[in-house]
Design a protein around this motif. Sequence first.
Motif, PDB file in Angstrom:
ATOM      1  N   ALA A 134       8.506  89.244  44.739  1.00 28.75           N
ATOM      2  CA  ALA A 134       8.592  88.296  43.631  1.00 28.75           C
ATOM      3  C   ALA A 134       8.143  86.924  44.108  1.00 28.75           C
ATOM      4  O   ALA A 134       8.045  86.658  45.310  1.00 28.75           O
ATOM      5  CB  ALA A 134      10.027  88.235  43.113  1.00 28.75           C
ATOM      6  N   SER A 135       7.881  86.031  43.151  1.00 33.09           N
ATOM      7  CA  SER A 135       7.392  84.696  43.497  1.00 33.09           C
ATOM      8  C   SER A 135       8.351  83.968  44.429  1.00 33.09           C
ATOM      9  O   SER A 135       7.920  83.279  45.368  1.00 33.09           O
ATOM     10  CB  SER A 135       7.177  83.876  42.223  1.00 33.09           C
ATOM     11  OG  SER A 135       6.171  84.450  41.416  1.00 33.09           O
ATOM     12  N   LEU A 219       2.490  80.741  38.462  1.00 33.36           N
ATOM     13  CA  LEU A 219       1.468  80.402  37.471  1.00 33.36           C
ATOM     14  C   LEU A 219       0.344  81.431  37.451  1.00 33.36           C
ATOM     15  O   LEU A 219      -0.165  81.784  36.381  1.00 33.36           O
ATOM     16  CB  LEU A 219       0.897  79.011  37.772  1.00 33.36           C
ATOM     17  CG  LEU A 219       1.836  77.826  37.539  1.00 33.36           C
ATOM     18  CD1 LEU A 219       1.156  76.526  37.931  1.00 33.36           C
ATOM     19  CD2 LEU A 219       2.268  77.770  36.078  1.00 33.36           C
ATOM     20  N   ALA A 220      -0.036  81.909  38.644  1.00 35.65           N
ATOM     21  CA  ALA A 220      -1.105  82.907  38.717  1.00 35.65           C
ATOM     22  C   ALA A 220      -0.694  84.170  37.968  1.00 35.65           C
ATOM     23  O   ALA A 220      -1.499  84.800  37.273  1.00 35.65           O
ATOM     24  CB  ALA A 220      -1.426  83.226  40.165  1.00 35.65           C
ATOM     25  N   LYS A 221       0.578  84.549  38.097  1.00 34.87           N
ATOM     26  CA  LYS A 221       1.080  85.737  37.413  1.00 34.87           C
ATOM     27  C   LYS A 221       1.099  85.520  35.907  1.00 34.87           C
ATOM     28  O   LYS A 221       0.681  86.391  35.126  1.00 34.87           O
ATOM     29  CB  LYS A 221       2.490  86.063  37.910  1.00 34.87           C
ATOM     30  CG  LYS A 221       3.083  87.313  37.284  1.00 34.87           C
ATOM     31  CD  LYS A 221       4.471  87.595  37.853  1.00 34.87           C
ATOM     32  CE  LYS A 221       5.075  88.845  37.210  1.00 34.87           C
ATOM     33  NZ  LYS A 221       6.434  89.122  37.747  1.00 34.87           N
ATOM     34  N   GLU A 222       1.576  84.352  35.481  1.00 38.23           N
ATOM     35  CA  GLU A 222       1.652  84.047  34.052  1.00 38.23           C
ATOM     36  C   GLU A 222       0.269  83.982  33.414  1.00 38.23           C
ATOM     37  O   GLU A 222       0.075  84.379  32.269  1.00 38.23           O
ATOM     38  CB  GLU A 222       2.384  82.713  33.842  1.00 38.23           C
ATOM     39  CG  GLU A 222       3.863  82.745  34.183  1.00 38.23           C
ATOM     40  CD  GLU A 222       4.639  83.699  33.294  1.00 38.23           C
ATOM     41  OE1 GLU A 222       4.319  83.782  32.081  1.00 38.23           O
ATOM     42  OE2 GLU A 222       5.554  84.382  33.801  1.00 38.23           O
ATOM     43  N   LEU A 223      -0.707  83.494  34.190  1.00 38.18           N
ATOM     44  CA  LEU A 223      -2.068  83.352  33.671  1.00 38.18           C
ATOM     45  C   LEU A 223      -2.923  84.588  33.901  1.00 38.18           C
ATOM     46  O   LEU A 223      -4.092  84.631  33.513  1.00 38.18           O
ATOM     47  CB  LEU A 223      -2.741  82.132  34.318  1.00 38.18           C
ATOM     48  CG  LEU A 223      -2.098  80.775  34.008  1.00 38.18           C
ATOM     49  CD1 LEU A 223      -2.765  79.676  34.830  1.00 38.18           C
ATOM     50  CD2 LEU A 223      -2.190  80.461  32.520  1.00 38.18           C
ATOM     51  N   GLY A 224      -2.327  85.589  34.588  1.00 38.57           N
ATOM     52  CA  GLY A 224      -3.047  86.835  34.832  1.00 38.57           C
ATOM     53  C   GLY A 224      -4.160  86.721  35.835  1.00 38.57           C
ATOM     54  O   GLY A 224      -5.146  87.457  35.779  1.00 38.57           O
ATOM     55  N   LEU A 225      -3.993  85.793  36.809  1.00 35.21           N
ATOM     56  CA  LEU A 225      -5.049  85.567  37.792  1.00 35.21           C
ATOM     57  C   LEU A 225      -4.868  86.381  39.062  1.00 35.21           C
ATOM     58  O   LEU A 225      -5.765  86.453  39.882  1.00 35.21           O
ATOM     59  CB  LEU A 225      -5.114  84.075  38.165  1.00 35.21           C
ATOM     60  CG  LEU A 225      -5.390  83.124  36.990  1.00 35.21           C
ATOM     61  CD1 LEU A 225      -5.373  81.687  37.484  1.00 35.21           C
ATOM     62  CD2 LEU A 225      -6.732  83.451  36.342  1.00 35.21           C
ATOM     63  N   GLY A 226      -3.676  86.946  39.248  1.00 36.13           N
ATOM     64  CA  GLY A 226      -3.448  87.785  40.420  1.00 36.13           C
ATOM     65  C   GLY A 226      -2.939  87.044  41.631  1.00 36.13           C
ATOM     66  O   GLY A 226      -2.357  87.618  42.522  1.00 36.13           O
TER      67      GLY A 226
END
Length: 239
Positions: A134-135, A219-226
Motif C-alpha cells: 500500500a502507499s 496520486l499515481a494510483k488515483e490517476l491510474g498512472l501506475g
Amino acid sequence: KVMPGSTPRILKVMPGSAIQFAAFASVKNFFLKRSKTGEITVPQTLLAGGMAGAAACLVVYPFTSLAGQMSVAGGVQGSIFQVSKQIYKTFGIKGFYKGLPGELAADIWGFMLGFGLYDLANGAFYKAFGRKPASLEKGLVGGTTACVSITTSMPLLLATTRMQVQGLPGYPVLYKNVVDCLVKTAQQEGVGGLWKGIVPSYAQIFPCIFISYYVYETLAKELGLGGLAKYSAGAAKKK
C-alpha cells in the motif's frame, strides 16, 4: 533569522522531485518494453536510479548551492534575489555551481541505491505476499532506503557543503576539489568526521522521502498512472 536558506530549498523540491520520479519511471519503462523476460535486471534498476539522481541534480543544483551558502553562520544574507546578485558579483556564474561534482556524485550514487533498494524491496514484497504494498507501506520503505542511501553518500554531501561555502567571509579557501576536501577532513577530524551531521540528516530525510513516496504513489494510483509499482511487464499485464 529563522531557517536561513529555506527559500531555495523549498523552490527546488517540486521540480527536483518531479524530475527524479519521472526519470526513474521512464528509464525503467524503457528497459521493460525491451525486456524478453518481462522483468528488468538489478543493474538496469540501479542505472535508472542513478540517471534520475543525475538529471534532478543538474537542473536544481543552483538552488542547492544558494541554500548552502545562505544557511551557514555568516553566510550570504538577504532575499534569494539579493543573494543571487551577491554570489554572481563575487564568484560569477561559477558561484551557483560550487561543489557540483560532489553533489552530482552523491546524487548519482544515492539515488541509484535509494531508488534501486526501493524498487527491489517492493518487488520482494510483491513476490512474498502476492500483492503490491500500500502507499503507506511504500512510504515507509522509501524513507528507510533513503536513510541507508544518505549514510553511504554523507561524506560527499559534507564535502559539497564545505566546497560551497569556502570563499565566503569567515570561510577561507582550504580545498582544491572534493577529493582534497575528503582527504583533509579525514586527516584533521578523523574518518568519523566525514559523517558529521548524519543524525540531523536522518531526521530530515526520512519524513521528507516518506511523504514524497506516499503522495506520489497515492496520486499515481488515483490517476491510474501506475506510479513506481510496475515491477515487471508481466505483472503489469496481469492487472
